[in-house]
Design an enzyme around this catalytic site. Structure first.
Site, mmCIF file in Angstrom:
data_model
loop_
_atom_site.group_PDB
_atom_site.id
_atom_site.type_symbol
_atom_site.label_atom_id
_atom_site.label_comp_id
_atom_site.label_asym_id
_atom_site.label_seq_id
_atom_site.Cartn_x
_atom_site.Cartn_y
_atom_site.Cartn_z
ATOM 1 C CB SER A 116 -0.949 -0.054 1.212
ATOM 2 O OG SER A 116 -1.982 0.873 1.057
ATOM 3 C CG ASP B 286 -7.341 -3.363 -1.890
ATOM 4 O OD1 ASP B 286 -7.944 -2.428 -1.331
ATOM 5 O OD2 ASP B 286 -6.109 -3.502 -1.854
ATOM 6 C CG HIS C 92 -5.574 -2.669 1.313
ATOM 7 N ND1 HIS C 92 -4.927 -2.537 0.113
ATOM 8 C CD2 HIS C 92 -4.997 -1.737 2.132
ATOM 9 C CE1 HIS C 92 -4.020 -1.572 0.189
ATOM 10 N NE2 HIS C 92 -4.040 -1.069 1.411
#
Lengths: 275, 275
Positions: free
Chosen positions: B146, B222, B255
């Site tokens: 991320s 996600d 995620h």
């Protein structure tokens, strides 16, 4: 039963759930990992009981069991270690009260109303798991860590018809004979030590309980080994009772999830071979 | 450098450390996993940069990298995501300030004094790692998740001589073009967007930066993919620039670290093959 969270992980789904428990009189949380499977398939189920201070989430986050559990087709259930929440008694120390249920049915005040973890794990939660998940309840195994290793060994010894396999990481093997156990059993069950024997793996074996065999891994650098865990007591009583015990003393390993995750694969394979 | 914790895990030692950083003006924590090795051996080192809200501990606890890293002989280093502590500016939102350093050298107040994460990861911490651990600094790879995927891609593109391999889990690929990035780069670097380009993987490639190849895994479930992560922008610019990109869209994955840990082995093997 309500979903707290659900995530795809390896070849399966890791969920966390909550439900209103009748026996504890509280909401209880637990984690279940369900490998991918054919529609209608029912898989063996492996119970992991956690140690002091843990919730269902510790092994879910740090246990590293999903890669192999998905390959082996094992459903892994991780209950909480006690009832929790407002109105539930607690203690300021980490080894009594919330997070420290010791897998007993408490008889003493203020604990008796909610701290019924034996009945919860032996009766209420299995019924819910059987109803809600693709499990074959004729193929159950149980394992756990520290206080949860104590829980796994005692539940297996009391329920050899339910569990086909049992193992533990760094278990408390004789709570009647260590500070953690004496404190907790005394407060939850009172000072009549005859009652404690049903919650002490070594005492259960001494009193005639039997199980086909056990696997125990113990870190040799575990600070709790000498005073609290005492694996030699289990080795001695298993030898007397002719219960095969595989006791692995692991050089350099401590009491943490770094130890558990390292030997998780060995334990999963042990259970899968017996389920 | 001080030890925070040290545990044997698989065939190696997982440590966490703290040191007084000159460039951030604070104590900084980081994690290092060192596989067992021959005396005097020096191993390749793989940097993992974490995402928003994380410390060094998240991937250390949930990343599931030690089993294979010990087999492959990879040292894994996980820095914190920002300076922290009293006297360090912060923001009440999760995506700015402590836990959200975005791997930039901030130029704007109140951030400039401490938020120097680019210099910290590119210069100060590597010097400490080289001095204190059995690493071969001619064999370095970098990956992250991320915000840390953004960090890994941009550091690789700016330092192709230092890193031989780069990959990411669900990275922010174009911070100039998503809400998280616009907010953070604006506050840390000011509103002159020309300055942002040095911290934007897609802009760096557009401006001529090159790297041999990238591996990116992205969960198809996600929630941040469409608005924040935008992997298609990286795919488009890599195609234009003839940079080989392996972009795996993973059905059902979100995620979380459940996604990261599932594909951790693939990334470790990718790096090991290139180091």
């Amino acid at each position: 039963m309500e979903s707290i969270s659900s995530s795809r992980s390896f070849a399966g789904i890791q969920g966390a759930y909550s439900h209103a428990s009748t026996v504890t009189g509280t909401d209880m949380s637990f984690a279940v990992y369900v490998p991918d499977h054919e529609a209608g398939a029912k898989m063996p189920v492996l119970w992991f009981l956690s140690g002091l201070t843990c919730t269902h989430a510790n092994v879910m986050e740090k246990g590293e069991y999903r890669r192999l559990a998905s390959e082996l087709g094992l459903v892994v259930v991780a209950p909480d270690t006690s009832p929790r929440g407002e109105g539930v008694p607690d203690d300021s120390s980490y080894d009594l009260g919330q997070g420290a249920g010791f897998y007993v049915d408490a008889t003493e005040e203020p604990w008796a109303d909610h701290f019924q973890m034996r009945s919860y794990i032996e009766e209420e939660l299995p019924a819910l798991i059987a109803e809600q998940f693709p499990v074959d309840m004729s193929r159950q195994g149980i394992f756990g860590h520290s206080m949860g290793g104590h829980g796994a060994l005692t539940m297996a010894l009391r329920n050899p018809d339910r569990f086909k396999s049992a193992s533990a990481f760094a278990p408390i093997v004789a709570p009647s004979d260590c500070p953690w156990g004496k404190k907790a059993l005394g407060r939850y069950l009172g000072e009549n030590k005859a009652v404690w024997r049903d919650y002490d793996a070594c005492a259960l074996i001494e009193d005639g309980a039997r199980f086909p065999e056990f696997l125990v891994d113990q870190g040799a650098a575990d600070n709790f080994m000498e005073e609290q865990l005492k694996p030699h007591l289990l080795a001695e009583i298993c030898e007397k009772a002719s219960i095969p015990l595989t006791l692995n003393l692991r050089d350099g390993f401590d009491h943490s999830y770094y130890f558990i995750s390292t030997f998780m694969d060995d334990h999963l394979r042990w259970h899968a071979a017996r389920l």
